[in-house]
Design a protein around this motif. Structure first.
Motif, PDB file in Angstrom:
ATOM      1  N   GLY A   9       3.605 -21.870  38.356  1.00 59.41           N
ATOM      2  CA  GLY A   9       4.330 -22.460  39.473  1.00 59.41           C
ATOM      3  C   GLY A   9       3.827 -23.861  39.771  1.00 59.41           C
ATOM      4  N   VAL A  10       2.526 -24.012  39.817  1.00 58.04           N
ATOM      5  CA  VAL A  10       1.951 -25.325  40.107  1.00 58.04           C
ATOM      6  C   VAL A  10       2.361 -26.319  39.024  1.00 58.04           C
ATOM      7  CG1 VAL A  10      -0.216 -26.619  40.243  1.00 58.04           C
ATOM      8  CG2 VAL A  10       0.007 -24.438  41.437  1.00 58.04           C
ATOM      9  N   GLU A  16       4.966 -26.261  37.082  1.00 56.80           N
ATOM     10  CA  GLU A  16       6.373 -26.638  37.200  1.00 56.80           C
ATOM     11  C   GLU A  16       6.543 -27.661  38.312  1.00 56.80           C
ATOM     12  OE1 GLU A  16       9.238 -23.543  38.277  1.00 56.80           O
ATOM     13  OE2 GLU A  16      10.846 -24.814  37.481  1.00 56.80           O
ATOM     14  N   LEU A  17       5.850 -27.436  39.415  1.00 57.44           N
ATOM     15  CA  LEU A  17       5.990 -28.350  40.539  1.00 57.44           C
ATOM     16  C   LEU A  17       5.397 -29.726  40.223  1.00 57.44           C
ATOM     17  CD1 LEU A  17       5.205 -25.773  43.337  1.00 57.44           C
ATOM     18  CD2 LEU A  17       7.401 -26.909  42.936  1.00 57.44           C
ATOM     19  N   LEU A  18       4.330 -29.737  39.447  1.00 54.24           N
ATOM     20  CA  LEU A  18       3.750 -31.036  39.085  1.00 54.24           C
ATOM     21  C   LEU A  18       4.678 -31.803  38.156  1.00 54.24           C
ATOM     22  CD1 LEU A  18      -0.022 -30.285  38.455  1.00 54.24           C
ATOM     23  CD2 LEU A  18       0.954 -31.779  40.209  1.00 54.24           C
ATOM     24  N   ILE A  38       7.999 -31.689  38.103  1.00 56.64           N
ATOM     25  CA  ILE A  38       9.343 -32.082  38.529  1.00 56.64           C
ATOM     26  C   ILE A  38       9.466 -33.579  38.752  1.00 56.64           C
ATOM     27  CG2 ILE A  38      10.013 -29.822  39.473  1.00 56.64           C
ATOM     28  CD1 ILE A  38       9.418 -30.821  42.242  1.00 56.64           C
ATOM     29  N   ASN A  39       8.382 -34.187  39.196  1.00 59.80           N
ATOM     30  CA  ASN A  39       8.478 -35.628  39.423  1.00 59.80           C
ATOM     31  C   ASN A  39       7.752 -36.454  38.361  1.00 59.80           C
ATOM     32  OD1 ASN A  39      10.045 -36.318  41.798  1.00 59.80           O
ATOM     33  ND2 ASN A  39       8.628 -34.966  42.869  1.00 59.80           N
ATOM     34  N   ARG A  98      14.022 -26.993  35.829  1.00 61.64           N
ATOM     35  CA  ARG A  98      15.167 -26.563  36.642  1.00 61.64           C
ATOM     36  C   ARG A  98      15.403 -27.563  37.759  1.00 61.64           C
ATOM     37  NH1 ARG A  98      13.355 -20.600  38.152  1.00 61.64           N
ATOM     38  NH2 ARG A  98      11.418 -21.692  38.583  1.00 61.64           N
ATOM     39  N   PHE A  99      14.743 -28.674  37.648  1.00 60.76           N
ATOM     40  CA  PHE A  99      14.831 -29.687  38.701  1.00 60.76           C
ATOM     41  C   PHE A  99      15.959 -30.648  38.353  1.00 60.76           C
ATOM     42  CE2 PHE A  99      13.272 -33.677  40.692  1.00 60.76           C
ATOM     43  CZ  PHE A  99      13.119 -33.225  41.988  1.00 60.76           C
ATOM     44  N   THR A 130      -0.256 -29.284  45.782  1.00 58.91           N
ATOM     45  CA  THR A 130       0.939 -29.453  44.962  1.00 58.91           C
ATOM     46  C   THR A 130       2.105 -28.561  45.420  1.00 58.91           C
ATOM     47  OG1 THR A 130      -0.512 -29.974  43.127  1.00 58.91           O
ATOM     48  CG2 THR A 130       1.774 -29.480  42.583  1.00 58.91           C
ATOM     49  N   PRO A 131       1.892 -27.260  45.635  1.00 62.16           N
ATOM     50  CA  PRO A 131       3.048 -26.417  45.973  1.00 62.16           C
ATOM     51  C   PRO A 131       3.753 -26.880  47.247  1.00 62.16           C
ATOM     52  CG  PRO A 131       1.160 -25.063  45.379  1.00 62.16           C
ATOM     53  CD  PRO A 131       0.656 -26.469  45.517  1.00 62.16           C
ATOM     54  N   ARG A 180       3.511 -30.050  48.730  1.00 61.87           N
ATOM     55  CA  ARG A 180       4.029 -31.412  48.599  1.00 61.87           C
ATOM     56  C   ARG A 180       5.327 -31.436  47.789  1.00 61.87           C
ATOM     57  NH1 ARG A 180      -0.017 -33.542  45.721  1.00 61.87           N
ATOM     58  NH2 ARG A 180       1.074 -33.238  43.752  1.00 61.87           N
ATOM     59  N   GLU A 181       5.283 -30.793  46.643  1.00 65.72           N
ATOM     60  CA  GLU A 181       6.445 -30.834  45.749  1.00 65.72           C
ATOM     61  C   GLU A 181       7.459 -29.757  46.119  1.00 65.72           C
ATOM     62  OE1 GLU A 181       6.658 -33.305  43.679  1.00 65.72           O
ATOM     63  OE2 GLU A 181       4.562 -33.974  43.813  1.00 65.72           O
ATOM     64  N   GLY A 182       6.931 -28.562  46.461  1.00 66.42           N
ATOM     65  CA  GLY A 182       7.806 -27.417  46.680  1.00 66.42           C
ATOM     66  C   GLY A 182       8.679 -27.563  47.908  1.00 66.42           C
ATOM     67  N   TRP A 184      11.370 -30.004  47.295  1.00 71.67           N
ATOM     68  CA  TRP A 184      12.372 -29.481  46.362  1.00 71.67           C
ATOM     69  C   TRP A 184      13.327 -28.532  47.103  1.00 71.67           C
ATOM     70  CZ3 TRP A 184      10.956 -26.619  41.126  1.00 71.67           C
ATOM     71  CH2 TRP A 184      12.094 -26.583  40.312  1.00 71.67           C
ATOM     72  N   ARG A 238      25.004 -24.774  43.232  1.00 72.26           N
ATOM     73  CA  ARG A 238      25.327 -24.059  42.001  1.00 72.26           C
ATOM     74  C   ARG A 238      24.918 -22.601  42.172  1.00 72.26           C
ATOM     75  NH1 ARG A 238      22.874 -27.430  37.171  1.00 72.26           N
ATOM     76  NH2 ARG A 238      20.941 -26.547  37.988  1.00 72.26           N
ATOM     77  N   LEU A 287      16.942 -19.935  42.323  1.00 70.03           N
ATOM     78  CA  LEU A 287      15.987 -21.039  42.228  1.00 70.03           C
ATOM     79  C   LEU A 287      15.235 -21.198  43.552  1.00 70.03           C
ATOM     80  CD1 LEU A 287      14.772 -23.373  40.677  1.00 70.03           C
ATOM     81  CD2 LEU A 287      16.721 -24.784  41.324  1.00 70.03           C
ATOM     82  N   ASN A 314       6.722 -19.628  44.504  1.00 72.41           N
ATOM     83  CA  ASN A 314       5.640 -20.505  44.028  1.00 72.41           C
ATOM     84  C   ASN A 314       4.768 -20.998  45.171  1.00 72.41           C
ATOM     85  OD1 ASN A 314       6.298 -20.334  41.380  1.00 72.41           O
ATOM     86  ND2 ASN A 314       7.267 -22.347  41.210  1.00 72.41           N
TER      87      ASN A 314
END
Ligand SMILES: Cc1cc2nc3c(=O)[nH]c(=O)nc-3n(C[C@H](O)[C@H](O)[C@H](O)COP(=O)(O)O)c2cc1C
Ligand code: SF4
Ligand code: FES
Lengths: 859, 440, 207
Positions: free
Chosen positions: A113-114, A116-118, A120-121, A150-151, B348-349, B351-353, B356, B370, B376, B383
């Motif tokens: 998970g981490v 994937e999140l790292l 995405i950008n 998936r981003f 990270t989870p 900040r980004e999650g 998102w 979608r 998703l 996550n």
């Protein structure tokens, strides 16, 4: 200090080491993936697992910095009795009974998970990224990551790479905000000039506008960045990691920083710091990190040169240096040496320099000069150091001993931040994190002043008195800028210290070395004191230990006391103690020395009296230079130039300031026909009809180990295999040299005190016009123009501001240069850095005087 | 009518003035306290089982006991950063009865040996700043604060400190970072709780404004009177702000455990029921971080344990009511956006999650959803907060990240049809194009 | 825009004196700079760095973390319309849309005359008074579109009694010198004067 006390010291040291030897420790029992293992108490879980061969992925964690637990990549399932929970293993110390799952579904899921999140950008520009191929993010993605993103939203965008300093670029799109570079800047280097800016998803790393990350250590951030966000200008786009070959070696600075040399197609492209516990902890100063550019510079000498005419033909009276063959050059050199020896005796030959060389080359040259030619006129220091017999006699501390928690350090040297980068980092860490008491005795503030328990300003000329007052607790008449209160505190601190180290080098080239020696003598009176040399020139400690100093033979052996014994090993020995650099230059200028060998030295630039150096070059019959570059002295005065192999091209070993001997290993071949310094010595001996007696580096290393008690343990094999090198243990020497400096009397009385009179300090900066820095295109621009630095108060009295040109005059000479107002300079001091373009303060100095007083006047 | 504790002076519009405060019994607790030992005062508070009112609900007396013995100095930091959406109580307490907070601070300082107090007030609350500054100036002048308070050995400075706009700073370790002049990024705990290692590395007590507001009453009346009120596990009263689609939004102090959600939302003394005669669709029981409640939860008592067991929390005492017409996707997006904007950026989870999640939701609302977006959303939530339940199993340092998951966890199954209808009506071509662009 | 002027410096020194560690004064000093200029300039940040003894990058790091600090000029009056959940439920978005119409600019920008800037902000803790807004951090509760127009009108004709952007609290805390207990310095391990003498067992814990 008597021999007896010294011996006792050494025995004590041994005992301490034995106590420190790890007793079989049951450790903390934890279970990792079902396997039970013993971890060191207090160890971070992430490290404990790695010790046991279980690697937990991470981005933000760095063992040399405070854990922050930001990236969350190292999450693992940990059960400490309250049921399994995800915990960052980089912030958790092991505790008894802890159960850890690094492979469980929950762990994997969290890590995926981490990741994937790292991602995405994160831009997918691995093919053009410098880090591609050695990128933990890329590696993790390959081994754990999800296949496809998936981003579908647009990625975060930033302006493409921005220079954050002269040599470091930052690509904020690639940054994963691990806080490593920013933590390094603040915690390790103490230069918090890069910082997180903005918040949340908009967070970025940046500098304050127009305030670049001008740190002497900025390059380390490139090495520790886990992605390709930080790149080094000297390396950008030069190679792909998979094309690189590499070898572990020792960078030949006084610290002996452990490095990896990396090259591709016979070209050195990068140095990376190696995390050596005992030495540099993985860090390097930028000056050293980027100095591979000099090795690769097209100004490197590839062929021997001799004097010749404008048509390129050899001609002893010619004004040019022209290429020739090795055999011609060596023949000519050997002939000159032989002729001088025959005519004027061995003492008509002198060798200046040698600190650039490996231990083995130093030994070869010492043997050539002293054991074959028979001259003791050999000096690797150029008058800017400490007399070699004093250095040889000091009981030494290791860096670790100096930095050990709770210890006390007295600093008497130039600014370590400028001169000995990684020593500065170690000392800074010791003060900040390990409660080391630092007492600083320097004329001006240094990079460590903020961390010092006591930062005492000592004017040039007063060092001896102040040191004496601190040791005795009795303030003398003239204790300069210090107050009695300071002295009392310092006296209490040094006398009560259980672990006292005096770091000693030269605080100013405009102050006589005798004062430094007086200070050493004073502190040597304290029982159990140890010294750490802050001499800064390359392998100068190897040079002293291997006999490239007047009066010394290899193994810190005094010439006078080892005559019989060394006579067996070497075929001859000099009759008398020889001249130091000043003496040799004087002798050459007056015709007493006929052949002068410049062994990687440039007296015109480096010796405190350029006029004398010039006269010496003119006065000597033949000047033979062994070097990698044409320096000023060679251009002006060399008759024969023998091109030497440089670092990265030669094998051997190195001795650092704590006498640690570590290997130097070659990775590329030297340019043209340049060759190792020891080979040049061997060839010269051969052509003089003699034999040095060795044909390989290993043979030399082993010969050193056999003739020098100091080097007894340092055999070729031992050096190659020792993890942190081998300390040349002073206790092994039967007869340590004694040192005494004849008292020079009180310093010359100062010129009348008015707002124009100042005491001159000539100090050094990291970037100057030295040959090596000048040959690095990335570093050369960092050498600032020469200037005289004055305290704001003094500048105010003089009515000058930054940039105003002033005249600085001593009894001897007068120079002009711009002013820089700098609050780190003490009142009454005029500081001029050595070897900067446009302002050379050396001619102001009278070397016979203990100090130099100058007048600073507006024009 | 229930006895009020912290809002007892709210009827007096001049209660913020020292004379009025004194006239209504103010600073009597301070005087009484000074005749007793710090240990006695600490015991009184411990016996009162006063739960922290900042969100986590940890007993104040127990927390005070965590200061390592013999380590000085110790600090008090008052958490007046109230920023949780829906929460509106601390500002009222600060504006309307600031001396009560000051007296509360003095009690905590005396009992625990805290030698300096920092009153950290959210920067956007200019009026509260003014009222507290005024009150402090009065209290200093009257000798209640500062050196040798009321002629005794007890000396403490209370320093009013301004926040500058960052919700995360309400988290106690971020609050300390902020007070040290840093970015308000939480520190990982354990191993170090602020009571052991806090401000400047010293033992530090962080308490919420409302928590401290209870102290003068407890000292005046004693722990027994306090524990006589409330429920088994939650003693005393609690201030709730009821907002959203109700007839009579307001701030109500009620006894723990006695009142139910139905009472406070529908009761005529309280919020007076869903406005315009509409039906209730959902309500948030304890601030934006909390898992939402519905119809079936209305009869739960306002009490920590009952609410925790039902899978949510009383949190910051904010009840937000949504009527039947509420667009759950937009309401959900509103809260997720809040957390995305307020993430400190450390983990990270989070900040980004959170960002998102926000972007997926706003894309859905904008008509570019979608069908795969719902799974998703769930997976990104997983996550950040594995299991998507409360209290969260965290992948982050603090619960802010997992808080962003709460609204989605609350409605994504129950109101899936609302998400679906956005998606069914959506124009997916737009996103298909941009997605293709991204992959190129 | 500028470094802190003489008046600000007097307040700054007072603020600096209230904390055991200087850096704690950073946020209050940034507020002070914003009060002086209406926003926080680079010069002010550099000046504050000097006062505290940290680098400008560290000041920027803190400054940019917090919503309230504006690093470029903003309108003299900043209207923050709350769009937190409680306000959202009762029409915050409509109010914002209305504001965009009335002011003729998008949320987040400044009106042409430089007088007003406005934006949607997160919960401002007035949830029971929703929809609500702040003008330079002074509350307006239960705001209707008419109320909003009236407010804008009032700002334009000078009848709204709100200090210009940056002014935080009209009342400052003053700690009289003779009443100050003094900072609890981190390196002063003496127990508080009112603290009972340590119990024997506590005192003997020398091991
Ligand atoms: C993201 C986050 C935001 C918080 N915001 C606040 C707040 O605004 N005010 C508050 O008092 N506590 C807040 N808290 C709780 C504090 O961390 C802390 O538990 C509380 O101030 C302790 O005081 P108490 O024990 O008196 O409740 C927050 C916690 C988190 C995780
Ligand atoms: S969860 Fe979010 S807000 Fe909390 S520390 Fe991590 S990044 Fe910051
Ligand atoms: S390595 Fe542990 S959180 Fe980054």
């Amino acid at each position: 200090m008597s021999d007896a006390t010294e011996t006792t010291d050494e025995i004590e040291t041994d005992e301490v080491e034995e106590v420190e030897a790890p007793a079989p420790d049951p450790g903390v029992e934890i279970t990792v993936n079902g396997q039970s293992l013993h971890a060191t108490p207090g160890r971070m879980l992430i490290d404990a697992c790695e010790d046991a061969g279980v690697y937990i992925p991470r981005f933000c964690y760095h063992p040399r910095m405070t854990p922050v637990g930001m990236c969350r990549m190292c999450l693992v399932e940990v059960d400490t009795g309250r049921g399994p929970a995800l915990q960052p293993s980089c912030m958790l110390t092991v505790s008894p009974g802890m159960t850890v799952e690094t492979e469980s579904d929950a762990t994997k899921k969290a890590q995926d998970g981490v990741l994937e999140l790292l991602l995405i950008n994160h831009p997918l520009d691995c093919p053009v990224c410098d880090k591609g191929g050695e990128c933990p993010l890329q590696d993790q993605t390959m081994s754990y990551g999800p296949g496809e993103s998936r981003f579908v939203e647009e990625k975060r965008h930033f302006e493409k790479p921005i220079p954050i300093s002269e040599n470091v670029y930052l690509d904020r799109e690639r940054c994963i905000l691990c806080d490593r570079c920013t933590r390094f800047a603040k915690e390790v280097a103490g230069d918090p000039l890069i910082h997180f800016i903005e918040r949340g998803n908009n967070t970025e790393v940046n500098t304050f506008p127009d305030d670049p990350f001008a740190s002497h250590f900025s390059g380390n951030t490139v090495q520790i960045c886990p992605v390709g966000a930080l790149t080094a200008k000297p390396y950008r786009f030069k190679a792909r990691p998979w094309d690189l070959i590499e070898i572990e070696s020792t960078y030949p600075n006084a610290m002996g920083d452990r490095v990896t040399v990396q090259a591709s197609r016979n070209e050195i492209l990068r140095y990376q710091g190696v995390d050596s516990d005992a030495v540099n902890w993985g860090w390097l100063a930028d000056r050293d990190r980027f100095s591979f550019e000099a090795t690769m510079a097209n100004t490197r000498l590839g062929d021997p040169l001799v004097r010749g005419n404008a048509l390129g033909s050899p001609d002893p009276d010619g004004s040019e240096l022209v290429s020739t063959t090795w055999s011609a050059a060596l023949g000519q050199a050997a002939e000159a040496l032989a002729a001088a020896r025959a005519a004027g005796g061995p003492t008509s030959i002198g060798v200046i320099g040698g600190a650039r060389l490996t231990n083995e080359s130093q030994y070869a040259w010492a043997k050539l000069a002293k054991g074959i030619i028979g001259t003791d006129n050999v000096d690797a220091q150029l008058g800017d150091g400490i007399p070699a017999d004093v250095v040889a006699a000091m009981p030494r501390a290791t860096i670790d001993q100096a930095c050990a928690p709770g210890g006390t350090v007295v600093l008497i040297s130039g600014d370590p931040k400028e001169e000995l980068g990684t020593l500065y980092l170690r000392l800074r860490h010791a003060c900040e994190n390990d409660d080391v008491t630092l007492i600083e005795l320097t004329p001006n503030e240094t990079g460590l002043s903020r961390h010092a328990t006591q930062s005492m300003r000592v004017l040039p000329g007063e060092l001896g008195v102040v040191a004496d007052a601190i040791v005795s607790g009795q303030p003398g008449a003239d204790i300069g800028l210090s107050t009695n209160g300071d002295l009392a505190t310092a006296h209490a601190a040094v006398t009560a210290a259980e672990n006292l180290t005096v770091i000693v080098g030269r605080t100013s080239l405009a102050e006589h070395a005798a004062l430094t020696v007086e200070a050493i003598n004073a502190f040597a009176r304290i029982d159990g004191v140890r010294f750490l040399s802050a001499l800064r020139r390359g392998n100068v400690h190897g040079a002293i230990d291997l006999g490239l100093a007047p009066g010394l033979l290899p193994g810190r052996t005094a010439l006078a006391s080892a005559r019989n014994w060394f006579g067996d090993a070497w075929q001859t020995l000099p009759l008398d103690t020889g001249l130091d650099t000043a003496g040799m230059l004087q002798a050459a200028a007056t015709g007493r020395i006929d052949v002068l060998v410049l062994l990687g030295s440039d007296p015109l630039r480096d010796f405190a009296d350029p006029e004398l150096a010039r006269a010496a070059l003119a006065g000597a019959g033949t000047v033979i230079a062994v070097d990698c570059f044409i320096n000023d002295s060679i251009a002006v005065g060399a008759d024969i130039v023998l091109p030497a192999a440089a670092f990265g091209e030669t094998a051997g070993s190195h001795t650092n300031l704590e006498s640690r001997i570590t290997p130097i290993r070659p990775l590329v071949t030297p340019p043209g026909t340049a060759r190792a310094d020891w080979m040049i010595a061997a060839e010269l001996a051969f052509r003089m009809g003699e034999d040095l007696g060795f044909e390989s580096v290993e043979a030399i290393t082993d010969e050193i180990a056999s003739v020098s008690a100091l080097h007894g343990a340092a055999t070729a094999q031992a050096i190659d295999q020792a993890h942190d090198g081998i300390i040349a243990d002073g206790a092994a020497i039967a007869q340590a040299p004694q040192f005494v400096w004849t008292d020079l009397g009180a310093p010359e009385s100062a010129i009348p005190v008015d707002s124009y009179s100042y005491r001159l300090v000539i100090d050094r900066t990291m970037y100057d016009s030295g040959t090596q820095t000048a040959a690095c295109q990335s570093l050369a621009p960092l050498a600032a123009d020469g200037a005289v630095r004055l305290n704001p108060g003094d500048a105010g009295r003089l009515g000058v501001v930054d940039g105003v040109t002033v005249r600085i005059s001593s009894k001897r000479a007068s120079v002009e240069g711009p002013v820089i107002v700098d609050e780190r300079i003490s009142r009454g001091v005029a500081a001029i850095a050595h070897n900067h373009p446009g302002l050379d303060a050396r001619s102001l100095v009278d070397r016979e005087q203990t100090i130099t007083d100058v007048r600073v006047e507006t024009l | 009518m229930v006895e009020k504790i912290v809002t007892r002076r709210f009827d007096n519009l001049n209660a913020h003035e020292i004379a009025e405060y004194e006239a209504s019994g103010g600073y009597q607790a301070l005087r009484a306290m000074l005749t007793r030992t710090p240990a006695e005062i600490h015991d009184e508070v411990r016996n009162a089982s006063l739960l922290g009112r900042g969100g986590a609900g940890f007993p104040a007396g127990v927390k005070w006991g965590f200061c390592p013995p013999g380590v000085w100095p110790r600090y008090l930091v008052v958490n007046g950063d109230e920023s949780e959406p829906g929460t509106y109580k601390d500002r009222q307490l600060l504006e309307r009865d600031p001396h009560q907070i000051i007296e509360g601070c003095l009690i905590a300082c005396y009992a625990v040996g805290l030698t300096q107090c920092f009153l950290y007030i959210r920067g956007e609350m200019a009026h509260a700043q003014e009222r507290v500054a005024q009150a402090l100036n009065e209290a200093y002048a009257a000798g209640y604060v500062g050196k040798n308070i009321l002629g005794t050995d007890f000396s403490v400075d209370i320093v009013l400190h301004w926040g500058a706009g960052a919700y995360i700073v309400g988290e106690e370790t971020a609050l300390i970072e902020s007070l040290e002049g840093n970015r308000g990024m939480p520190r990982l705990k354990p191993p170090f709780f602020p009571a052991a290692v806090g401000l400047y590395g010293q033992p530090t007590i962080v308490n919420n404004v409302e928590t401290l507001a209870n102290l003068p009453w407890i000292i005046e009346r004693g722990a027994d009177d306090f524990t006589a009120m409330g429920a088994e596990n939650s003693k005393g009263t609690r201030v709730f702000a009821v907002s959203g689609h109700v007839n009579n939004p307001g701030v109500f102090e009620v006894e723990f455990g006695v009142t139910t959600f139905r009472d406070i939302i529908e009761g005529s003394d309280y919020a007076g029921g869903v406005r315009n005669g509409k039906k209730l669709k959902a309500f948030i029981p304890g601030g934006a971080s909390a898992i939402w409640f519905f119809e079936e939860h209305l009869d739960l008592p306002l009490e920590k344990v009952a609410v925790d067991q039902a899978g949510s929390m009383l949190g910051s005492g904010a009840i937000v009511v949504m009527d039947e017409d509420t667009d759950m996707v937009r309401a959900c997006h509103n809260i997720v956006r809040f957390f995305a904007r307020e993430s400190c950026g450390k983990c990270t989870p989070c900040r980004e999650g959170t960002t998102w999640l926000e972007r997926i939701l706003s894309r859905i609302i904008a008509g570019h959803g979608r069908p795969s977006d719902l799974s998703l959303l769930t997976e990104v939530c997983e996550n950040i907060s594995p299991g998507m339940a409360w209290p969260p199993r965290m992948t982050t340092i603090c619960p802010l990240g997992p808080s962003a998951v709460s609204p989605i966890a609350s409605v994504i199954d129950r109101y899936r049809n609302e998400f679906d209808s956005y998606i069914t009506l959506s124009d997916r071509s737009v996103i298909e194009v941009s997605a293709a662009g991204m992959n190129a | 825009m500028a470094r802190l002027n003489e008046t600000s410096m007097r307040i700054a020194n007072d603020i600096l004196g209230r904390y055991p560690v200087r850096k704690s004064a950073l946020i209050p000093l940034l507020h002070l700079a914003q009060e002086q200029d209406g926003w926080v300039s680079e010069e002010a940040m550099a000046h504050i760095a000097e006062l505290i003894g940290i680098t400008p990058a560290e000041v920027l790091g803190t400054c940019s973390f917090y919503e309230m600090f504006k690093r470029s000029p903003v309108g003299e009056y900043r209207i923050n319309i709350c769009h937190g959940i409680s306000c959202h439920l009762v029409g915050a978005e409509d109010l914002i849309e209305h504001a965009e119409h009335t002011l003729g600019v998008r949320a987040g920008s400044i009106t042409d005359d430089g007088k007003i800037s406005f934006e949607g902000v997160e919960c401002i803790a007035a949830c029971t008074e929703a929809p609500c807004l702040q003008v330079n951090y002074r509350y307006r509760n239960n705001v209707t579109t008419d109320d909003f127009d009236e407010l804008v009108e009032g700002i334009r004709n000078g009848s709204v009694a709100v200090p210009p952007h940056g002014t935080l609290a009209a009342t400052r805390q003053l700690i009289p010198e003779d009443k100050a207990a003094g900072n609890a310095m981190v390196d002063d391990p003496t127990p508080p004067a009112w603290w009972p003498a340590p119990q024997p067992e506590e005192g003997s814990a020398n091991g």
